[in-house]
Design an enzyme around this catalytic site. Structure first.
Site, PDB file in Angstrom:
ATOM      1  N   HIS A  81      -1.769  -3.638 -16.429  1.00 20.65           N
ATOM      2  CA  HIS A  81      -1.528  -3.222 -15.066  1.00 20.65           C
ATOM      3  C   HIS A  81      -0.047  -2.970 -14.940  1.00 20.65           C
ATOM      4  O   HIS A  81       0.743  -3.840 -15.256  1.00 20.65           O
ATOM      5  CB  HIS A  81      -1.950  -4.356 -14.129  1.00 20.65           C
ATOM      6  CG  HIS A  81      -1.743  -4.019 -12.686  1.00 20.65           C
ATOM      7  ND1 HIS A  81      -0.768  -4.578 -11.911  1.00 20.65           N
ATOM      8  CD2 HIS A  81      -2.402  -3.152 -11.898  1.00 20.65           C
ATOM      9  CE1 HIS A  81      -0.838  -4.074 -10.692  1.00 20.65           C
ATOM     10  NE2 HIS A  81      -1.816  -3.215 -10.655  1.00 20.65           N
ATOM     11  N   GLY A  83      -3.313 -16.574  -7.921  1.00 18.00           N
ATOM     12  CA  GLY A  83      -3.273 -15.115  -7.816  1.00 18.00           C
ATOM     13  C   GLY A  83      -4.662 -14.550  -7.597  1.00 18.00           C
ATOM     14  O   GLY A  83      -4.873 -13.677  -6.752  1.00 18.00           O
ATOM     15  N   ARG A 108      11.233  -9.150   6.613  1.00 14.70           N
ATOM     16  CA  ARG A 108      11.377  -9.239   5.157  1.00 14.70           C
ATOM     17  C   ARG A 108      12.720  -8.610   4.820  1.00 14.70           C
ATOM     18  O   ARG A 108      12.845  -7.397   4.715  1.00 14.70           O
ATOM     19  CB  ARG A 108      10.220  -8.474   4.519  1.00 14.70           C
ATOM     20  CG  ARG A 108      10.138  -8.513   3.041  1.00 14.70           C
ATOM     21  CD  ARG A 108       8.699  -8.209   2.587  1.00 14.70           C
ATOM     22  NE  ARG A 108       8.170  -6.989   3.195  1.00 14.70           N
ATOM     23  CZ  ARG A 108       8.254  -5.781   2.648  1.00 14.70           C
ATOM     24  NH1 ARG A 108       8.874  -5.615   1.506  1.00 14.70           N
ATOM     25  NH2 ARG A 108       7.718  -4.726   3.236  1.00 14.70           N
TER      26      ARG A 108
END
Ligand SMILES: [Fe+2]
Lengths: 329, 614
Positions: free
Chosen positions: B13, B183, B527
């Site tokens: 990935h 995860g 953020r």
């Protein structure tokens, strides 16, 4: 996926982007390209005044610019290591015709001091000289058609046309029919070649037919040769000082599948009539064993490999040395 | 003698390559940026080409080529449980396994074909997956010694590792093994809420503040057994990834009142509450693991990597909890960062290059600006070749003023400047920027430029020295990995109950929540990226100019792409994205392009079909 390497130039058509450091993906892994501030693929910056070294200006197309190999592995760079006290300014421009190389000389090299000008004519360049358009493969691996400047030969000599060339790509379908015949597709019989490659018999087919990739040199009065010849003669005359013309052979000639005698005869006539020096590297290249000669080009890409560049440099070095020595004495 | 190492991560990935010379990070980039295929898992030949280009070396000058993972171990797991490989990666692995060479030689063969050779050593080295993550977190960090926490979906057989790094290197002392994975727990909810696994996790995190943790108890009682030391086990009766291509199963559906949300359908209160609930559980687990790591390592500082370390809400909590004096998180925390970690691991662990520490006490990741730059000459060559009209402003201050004024006038601007970022976040080198004071900017930028759902807030970039004027944040956050509260005096309170009972998210979004509405999330958080002048002088200059004009040293920063598209890399990518969207201004190094001056942009086909939603 590699970087864009070339930029538009309003006279030559294009040149390398100045100050570039790039690695170009290639079947053999990839190669490193560095360009100087003038937009040529040369590790040296071009300085007008000569220093203590002897200096050669080198012109040519992708075989000289070194498509497929890193700067330091090209024959021009190798010459510097073989001929003492020599610096080579490489003006090689990929995909260009001898006409554009001549324009590059006029635009960028006229005022540069030198001991020798080397004009490396990849023999196929004669097609480009006779073309007004050329297909290129861009950084996205797309085929794009660009206009190029070109010369015509008339009673009063050479006339330059197509300046400035159109900067944007053209579509073949938009060109008038007579213009379409002036497209250089990078070799004759593109579709036939494709077929032969697919069948895996290209080499065999060429051997059987004694395929001549450059019929333009067949006769001394072929108008296409006459144009090429006039260009070279004009350029040599303009340079004034020592000029070395080097016909750079297509692999078919090196590997013995085609007969070089026609183009060899034409360049010999040119040297005789203009007084330029001529060095034909073909006999030296053909002296290598068959397997080594095949390794002078890549598996698919027909450009010279590092081994091909080494062999060419080894053939050229004594000729360059002797011209420089003669001029110096 | 100099030592140059190429690190590669691939086949799973987000493939990537990184190059380290004498311990210095020279280059790193993800393959997707060049191939233009998001999260491209294929062998990163373009990224490798770029790394050699940046170092300007031949492949045969490489001292080592290092792969980030032990493919034998990974294959072992992939064979046993098919789902987590993802289809393209699975196909490649299948081919590898079928090859008579065996997997390691097969990786080597790929490398040889791409590079033309295998460098001086003539072979590929392999590291362990979590060691690669750990190295990517520890070696570039500003800490001489640190506790290490790596958290991801899964790498080889491990999902969680705790260790420490110091002058003697890296040691991983404790691991939690697959299928028990924070995860994957988070990814299961990502999938269940209708987002894409491996990339939609960010959306789930963005959705959380809209919800209440009403499912937290159910998750703790049924799905995860979380111990005091942070260790945990998942109850696999509810998950599908061991024996099917689905993340969750019918029992999971039953637990949360029905089947998963269909992608692109309306987001309901259930998804908002689920997002908040799993976020709460994740944060608790991270805090417990961190406390445990502190006790075990005795180190005062923490470094983190692995996909879960990108959960910046959890990171912000961790910071404020004060378990560690300082924390540092590798921004390329997903598997792309494994390429960098593998190269660093080999540099320090195998070749013994001394570790480089920054004299200023900052990290050595160079702001994560580790990708390709394009010179002004290259930009102009591109523009001239196509005849695109542009204005060149060579003076950096004059340019910053012009762009800042455009932002203040409400113009949305594509900004390409300097070396491309490594990792999933755009940090001002490949960013779309805008004015955060506007109440409609969040919706406008989402709908007209990103073509995506608009519940996600944008991130702010602010000058490092002014961060405290706007946020409760007293440390640097150069990689946008920390969420911090917007300062209370800037916030506009609203009725929380009415908010939680409201199903219409757009109405909530368009309600001003502070004097910086476009970057303030519904829970009054942001953020934050703090911009340091050493990391990116041009970006710093731009924000400073915006402050001079508006009084606000904050701008909106979102990645330069449309939904589902990899972040742009080259000027050509940037121009294409600019013309496909309703951006007003494009900055390509020192060249400015106004949309209103550009010729019509003709494209064959519908580009929207090329990109899927995360
Ligand atoms: Fe991982």
């Amino acid at each position: 996926m590699s970087r864009q390497l070339l930029e538009y130039h309003s006279v030559i058509g294009y040149r390398f982007i100045p100050g570039l450091k790039a690695r170009v993906e290639h079947e053999a892994g990839g190669y490193l390209v560095r360009t100087n501030g003038a937009g040529f693929r040369c590790d040296r910056e071009f300085l007008p005044a000569r220093g203590p070294s002897r200096r050669a200006l080198l012109f040519g197309d992708s075989y000289t610019a070194g498509d497929g190999v890193s700067n330091g592995k090209r024959y021009g760079d190798l010459l510097e290591t073989m001929v003492p006290n020599l610096e080579v300014y490489n003006f090689g421009l990929s995909g260009s015709g001898t006409d554009q190389q001549y324009l590059a000389y006029r635009e960028f090299a006229r005022g540069i001091e030198r001991d020798l000008v080397i004009i490396a004519v990849f023999v196929e360049n004669i097609m480009r000289v006779n073309a007004r358009y050329r297909f290129f493969r861009n950084e996205n691996n797309e085929e794009v058609l660009y206009e190029k400047p070109y010369f015509s030969l008339g009673a009063e000599g050479l006339t330059l046309h197509g300046v400035p060339p159109e900067r944007r790509p053209l579509r073949e379908m938009d060109l008038p029919p007579d213009a379409r015949s002036r497209i250089d597709a990078g070799g004759r019989f593109a579709s036939l070649r494709l077929l032969a490659r697919r069948l895996g018999i290209k080499d065999l087919a060429q051997r059987i037919t004694r395929y001549n990739p450059v019929v333009e040199y067949n006769r001394p009065d072929d108008p296409r040769w006459l144009l090429m010849r006039a260009l070279l003669a004009e350029w040599i005359r303009e340079i004034g000082g020592p000029v070395l013309v080097v016909p750079v052979p297509l692999y078919q000639f090196i590997e013995g599948t085609s007969d070089p005698s026609c183009y060899q005869a034409r360049f010999a006539e040119l040297a005789r009539d203009t007084g330029c020096h001529l060095h034909d590297p073909l006999p030296d290249l053909k002296a290598y064993p068959k397997e080594e000669r095949r390794a002078f080009r890549f598996a698919r890409d027909v450009h010279y490999t590092p081994a091909g560049h080494r062999a060419l440099a080894a053939s050229l070095a004594p000729a360059v040395q002797s011209i420089l020595d003669a001029a110096g004495s | 003698m100099s030592t140059t190492i190429l690190g590669i991560s691939s086949f799973y990935h987000d493939s990537a390559a990184a190059l380290v010379r004498d311990g210095e990070i020279v280059a790193a980039a993800q393959e997707e940026r060049f191939s233009r295929k998001k999260h491209d898992p294929r062998f990163p030949r373009h990224a490798i080409n770029y790394c050699l280009e940046e170092a300007f070396i031949e492949a045969d000058e490489l001292d080592a080529i290092v792969f980030y993972d032990n493919p034998l171990l990974t294959w072992d797991r992939v064979v046993k449980n098919c789902v987590m490989a993802g289809e393209p990666a699975f196909e490649q692995f299948e081919k590898a396994a079928a090859s008579i060479l065996g997997i390691k030689l097969w990786v080597q063969d790929y490398a040889r074909r791409t590079l033309g050779c295998l460098g001086r050593s003539g072979r590929v080295l392999f590291t362990d997956h979590h060691f690669a993550h750990a190295a990517s977190a520890f070696y570039p960090s500003p800490f001489r010694e640190a506790a290490i926490l790596t958290l991801d979906g899964v790498g080889e057989w491990d999902t969680t590792a705790i260790g420490r790094g110091d002058d003697d290197g890296i040691e991983l002392a404790q691991v939690i093994e697959y299928p028990h994975s924070l995860g994957l727990l988070y990814s299961a909810f990502t999938y269940f809420c209708g987002f894409k696994v491996n990339s939609g996790e960010y959306k789930l995190m963005g959705l959380a503040p809209y919800g209440r943790p009403v499912y937290e108890r159910i998750i703790r009682d049924n799905l995860i057994d979380l111990k005091d030391d942070g260790s945990f086990r998942l109850n696999m009766e509810y998950f599908g990834y061991l024996d099917s291509f689905r993340m969750t199963n019918e029992r999971f559906d039953a637990l949360f009142g029905g089947p998963p949300r269909q992608p692109e359908s309306r987001i309901t209160r259930r998804e908002m509450d689920l997002a908040m609930s799993v976020q709460a559980v994740l944060e608790d687990a991270v805090l417990r693991l961190a406390r445990h790591a502190r006790r075990e390592s005795g180190a005062p500082n923490l470094v983190m990597a692995g996909g879960v370390a990108l959960n910046c809400v959890a990171n912000g909590k961790l910071l404020r909890e004060g378990i560690f004096d300082h924390i540092w998180i590798q921004p390329a925390s997903g598997d792309a960062g494994g390429a960098l970690g593998a190269a660093l691991m080999a540099a320090h662990g195998y070749f013994g290059s001394p570790r480089r520490m920054s004299p200023g006490g900052r990290d050595t990741l160079k702001g994560s600006y580790l990708g390709p730059a394009y010179s002004s000459a290259e930009v102009r060559a591109f523009l001239e070749r196509h005849g695109y009209p542009y204005e060149r402003i060579e003076d950096p201050d004059g340019r910053a003023r012009t762009v800042a004024q455009a932002l203040a006038d409400g113009k949305v601007t594509g900004f390409l400047s300097g070396r491309m970022e490594f990792g999933p976040r755009a940090l001002g080198a490949r960013s779309i920027i805008g004015d955060p004071r506007s109440e409609t900017m969040q919706s406008t930028m989402n709908l007209k430029i990103k073509y995506r759902e608009s519940f996600r807030p944008f991130a702010p970039s602010c000058l490092a020295e002014n961060a405290a004027e706007y946020f409760d944040l007293d440390v640097e956050s150069p990689y946008m990995l920390l969420v911090a509260p917007v300062r209370e005096e800037r916030c506009i309170p609203f009725d929380r109950e009415a908010f939680y009972n409201n199903e219409d998210m757009l109405q909530i979004i368009n309600q001003a929540r502070s004097d910086l509405p476009a970057i303030t999330h519904v829970d009054f958080s942001a953020r934050v990226q703090t911009v340091h002048p050493d990391d990116h002088p041009d970006y710093y200059r731009l924000i400073r100019a915006f402050r001079e004009i508006t009084g606000f040293g904050v701008i909106i920063n979102t990645s330069f792409n449309v939904r589902g598209e990899p972040i742009v890399c080259s000027p050509a990518d940037a121009y294409r994205c600019f013309m496909r969207t309703e951006m007003d201004l494009l900055v390509l190094e020192d060249c400015l392009l106004w949309k209103s001056n550009q010729p019509a942009f003709a494209e064959a086909g519908d580009w929207r079909k090329d990109y899927e939603l995360d």
